[in-house]
Design an enzyme around this catalytic site. Structure first.
Site, PDB file in Angstrom:
ATOM      1  N   CYS A  82     -44.171  -5.181 -93.424  1.00 20.73           N
ATOM      2  CA  CYS A  82     -44.218  -5.863 -92.076  1.00 20.73           C
ATOM      3  C   CYS A  82     -45.402  -4.679 -91.638  1.00 20.73           C
ATOM      4  O   CYS A  82     -45.666  -3.781 -91.342  1.00 20.73           O
ATOM      5  CB  CYS A  82     -42.858  -5.745 -90.924  1.00 20.73           C
ATOM      6  SG  CYS A  82     -44.023  -6.420 -89.267  1.00 20.73           S
ATOM      7  N   ASN A 141     -40.423 -11.144 -83.441  1.00 23.40           N
ATOM      8  CA  ASN A 141     -42.150 -10.612 -82.692  1.00 23.40           C
ATOM      9  C   ASN A 141     -43.118 -11.033 -83.258  1.00 23.40           C
ATOM     10  O   ASN A 141     -43.719 -10.532 -83.615  1.00 23.40           O
ATOM     11  CB  ASN A 141     -41.293  -9.109 -82.947  1.00 23.40           C
ATOM     12  CG  ASN A 141     -41.268  -8.510 -83.325  1.00 23.40           C
ATOM     13  OD1 ASN A 141     -41.145  -8.987 -85.140  1.00 23.40           O
ATOM     14  ND2 ASN A 141     -40.984  -7.374 -83.780  1.00 23.40           N
ATOM     15  N   PHE A 143     -46.625 -12.503 -84.624  1.00 23.47           N
ATOM     16  CA  PHE A 143     -47.907 -12.874 -83.338  1.00 23.47           C
ATOM     17  C   PHE A 143     -49.172 -13.059 -84.069  1.00 23.47           C
ATOM     18  O   PHE A 143     -49.346 -12.460 -85.226  1.00 23.47           O
ATOM     19  CB  PHE A 143     -47.560 -12.852 -81.667  1.00 23.47           C
ATOM     20  CG  PHE A 143     -48.098 -11.881 -82.148  1.00 23.47           C
ATOM     21  CD1 PHE A 143     -48.787 -10.814 -81.690  1.00 23.47           C
ATOM     22  CD2 PHE A 143     -46.938 -10.293 -81.837  1.00 23.47           C
ATOM     23  CE1 PHE A 143     -49.944  -9.738 -81.919  1.00 23.47           C
ATOM     24  CE2 PHE A 143     -47.222  -8.975 -81.398  1.00 23.47           C
ATOM     25  CZ  PHE A 143     -48.740  -8.378 -81.369  1.00 23.47           C
ATOM     26  N   HIS A 242     -45.343  -0.796 -90.676  1.00 26.27           N
ATOM     27  CA  HIS A 242     -45.117   0.442 -89.974  1.00 26.27           C
ATOM     28  C   HIS A 242     -43.316  -0.179 -90.574  1.00 26.27           C
ATOM     29  O   HIS A 242     -43.220   0.064 -90.210  1.00 26.27           O
ATOM     30  CB  HIS A 242     -45.198  -0.714 -88.279  1.00 26.27           C
ATOM     31  CG  HIS A 242     -44.886  -1.986 -88.298  1.00 26.27           C
ATOM     32  ND1 HIS A 242     -45.424  -2.466 -87.061  1.00 26.27           N
ATOM     33  CD2 HIS A 242     -43.956  -2.293 -88.587  1.00 26.27           C
ATOM     34  CE1 HIS A 242     -45.514  -3.625 -86.975  1.00 26.27           C
ATOM     35  NE2 HIS A 242     -43.542  -3.253 -87.411  1.00 26.27           N
ATOM     36  N   ASN A 243     -43.265  -0.969 -91.695  1.00 24.19           N
ATOM     37  CA  ASN A 243     -41.876  -1.020 -91.816  1.00 24.19           C
ATOM     38  C   ASN A 243     -42.804  -1.178 -94.113  1.00 24.19           C
ATOM     39  O   ASN A 243     -42.533  -1.335 -94.149  1.00 24.19           O
ATOM     40  CB  ASN A 243     -41.726  -2.571 -92.482  1.00 24.19           C
ATOM     41  CG  ASN A 243     -40.093  -1.939 -91.856  1.00 24.19           C
ATOM     42  OD1 ASN A 243     -39.309  -1.360 -91.256  1.00 24.19           O
ATOM     43  ND2 ASN A 243     -39.753  -3.374 -92.056  1.00 24.19           N
ATOM     44  N   HIS A 294     -45.465   1.847 -82.891  1.00 22.01           N
ATOM     45  CA  HIS A 294     -46.063   0.838 -83.486  1.00 22.01           C
ATOM     46  C   HIS A 294     -45.411  -0.184 -82.586  1.00 22.01           C
ATOM     47  O   HIS A 294     -46.357  -1.281 -82.541  1.00 22.01           O
ATOM     48  CB  HIS A 294     -45.344  -0.084 -84.951  1.00 22.01           C
ATOM     49  CG  HIS A 294     -43.679  -0.058 -84.474  1.00 22.01           C
ATOM     50  ND1 HIS A 294     -43.110   0.040 -83.951  1.00 22.01           N
ATOM     51  CD2 HIS A 294     -43.184  -1.774 -84.797  1.00 22.01           C
ATOM     52  CE1 HIS A 294     -41.708  -0.525 -83.575  1.00 22.01           C
ATOM     53  NE2 HIS A 294     -42.417  -1.419 -83.975  1.00 22.01           N
ATOM     54  N   SER A 296     -44.469  -1.304 -78.405  1.00 18.72           N
ATOM     55  CA  SER A 296     -43.370  -0.710 -77.271  1.00 18.72           C
ATOM     56  C   SER A 296     -42.226  -0.398 -77.125  1.00 18.72           C
ATOM     57  O   SER A 296     -41.256   0.675 -76.650  1.00 18.72           O
ATOM     58  CB  SER A 296     -43.070  -1.649 -76.131  1.00 18.72           C
ATOM     59  OG  SER A 296     -44.538  -2.132 -76.283  1.00 18.72           O
ATOM     60  N   GLY A 297     -41.555  -1.003 -77.911  1.00 12.90           N
ATOM     61  CA  GLY A 297     -40.262  -1.320 -78.830  1.00 12.90           C
ATOM     62  C   GLY A 297     -38.832  -1.998 -77.677  1.00 12.90           C
ATOM     63  O   GLY A 297     -39.386  -2.270 -76.393  1.00 12.90           O
TER      64      GLY A 297
END
Length: 398
Positions: A82, A141, A143, A242-243, A294, A296-297
DNA sequence: ATGTTC
């Protein structure tokens, strides 16, 4: 924190050092700090980096990078690969008709009708590798966002790129869909870690690496579909997963919601009602483990969002508009509420922490114009209608 | 996160 992790993860008495790249005033959930402490005590972990978007995850803290001498699949979880990919469109913002673009981008609600075998082969992947979900965004999340690039005071950094103020951009956040889930499903109970030299370790990492490339291809296909609908060419500006796990000289680097930062440009996603930023990572910070925040969290977990957003009709109507005059296309009300802007921390605080920690410089703002999240799955909706004779009313379940 | 939650 899942009990399975407490019971199942091997721990050693001496903890690895944790480098935190956020200030004392940054809002970090206690549960995330506990998870951070836990992973620092995992067997074979030598270094942990924590970023200001840190928040609790199912098996480990999201917003962290972990260096270990073995593979911990559960730190990565199911959405292997991801990440965020940013593209520049060959279409000036002044020529954009937002209302028309909002209709055109709905092409993303249909299944992709391209040639998956050819695309997979061109990216060096098996031609039969999970073609069914290719070119689709997914939920949560994820998009595809149309943005307008804005300049910051320091224009020198932008001058080194081929993007300019006023350019239209596409930021795609998606992953490996059900492929990554299937790969994770093969090693679900591997809480004590996998040896890279074991058959199961090597098999997992090979499948993981394919899922990482599949996810990157998926983001590109999503962007190409959107660009074609908008009658524009596009070019890749940044591909920042980021994963994932990467083999580095000093160990296996696990990035759990931490962007790969050993690349020239990294997008930092805000919420859909906040600016995103384009960052240039600093190269000379080894303790950051070649990683960055990666996004805002999350501030609030998905379940607790029910009472925090969309409680009134006007609030619900507001969820599909942004303070920048943009639109959000998402026909799944649950997602709209779970991913409401107030579910996220302030991206400016994250950016401030990254700058104060001297991890990155920001080179441009990315203003959201159109956020495509998810359209109703027509086939699924039809199936529900057939079964119940009417559409399910989610409110009746509460 | 997920052809989810019959």
């Amino acid at each position: 924190m899942g009990t399975s992790q407490k019971e199942g993860l091997a721990s050693s008495s001496d903890a690895a050092p944790i480098h935190r790249f956020y200030s004392r005033t940054t809002w970090i959930e206690g549960a995330a700090e506990e998870q951070l402490d836990l992973v620092s005590r995992l067997a074979g972990v030598s270094h942990v980096a924590a970023f200001p978007d840190l928040h609790p995850g199912k098996y480990g803290p999201v917003g962290s990078a972990i260096l270990a001498d073995r593979i911990y699949p559960q730190l990565i979880g199911n959405d292997i690969g991801c990440g965020m990919s940013l593209f520049a469109l060959d279409l000036p913002a002044r020529k954009l008709r937002l209302d028309k673009a909002a209709q055109k981008i709905r092409v993303l609600e249909e299944p992709w009708h391209g040639d998956p075998g050819a695309c997979l082969a061109a990216d060096g992947l098996p031609t039969d590798l999970h073609p069914v979900a290719l070119g689709t965004i997914g939920g949560g999340n994820h998009f595809c966002e149309l943005q307008e690039l804005g300049s910051l005071s320091d224009d020198c950094l932008l001058a080194g790129t081929d993007i300019r103020k006023g350019d239209l951009m596409l930021l795609v956040h998606s992953g490996s869909r059900s492929l990554g889930m299937a790969v994770f499903g093969t090693v679900l109970e591997s809480f004590s870690g996998l040896d890279l030299d074991s058959t199961v370790g090597r098999t997992y990492l090979a499948a993981h690496n394919d899922a990482v490339r599949w996810a990157s291809l998926n983001r590109r296909l999503i962007a190409e579909r959107a660009a074609r609908a908008l009658r524009s060419d596009l070019r890749l500006v940044a591909d920042a997963p980021h994963n994932l796990i990467e083999e580095h000289d000093d160990g296996l680097l696990h990035r759990k919601g931490a962007a790969k930062a050993d690349i020239p440009l990294v997008p930092l996603a805000g919420s859909r009602d906040a600016l995103s930023y384009l960052l240039v990572p600093k190269a000379d910070r080894p303790e950051a483990l070649a990683s960055l925040a990666h996004g805002s969290g999350r501030k609030y977990d998905r379940r607790s969002m029910a009472g925090r957003a969309g409680t009134t009709r006007s609030d619900r109507d507001g969820l599909i508009r942004t303070s920048f005059g943009g639109h959000v296309i998402c026909e799944d009300r649950q997602f709209l509420i779970e991913e409401a802007p107030n579910a996220y921390k302030d991206p400016n605080q994250v950016l401030d922490d990254l700058r104060t920690s001297d991890l990155a410089q920001s080179v441009a703002t990315l203003k959201p114009l159109l956020t495509f999240k998810k359209a109703v799955n027509r086939e699924l909706a039809a199936a529900r209608r057939d079964k119940h004779g009417r559409l399910k009313d989610r409110r009746a379940k509460r």
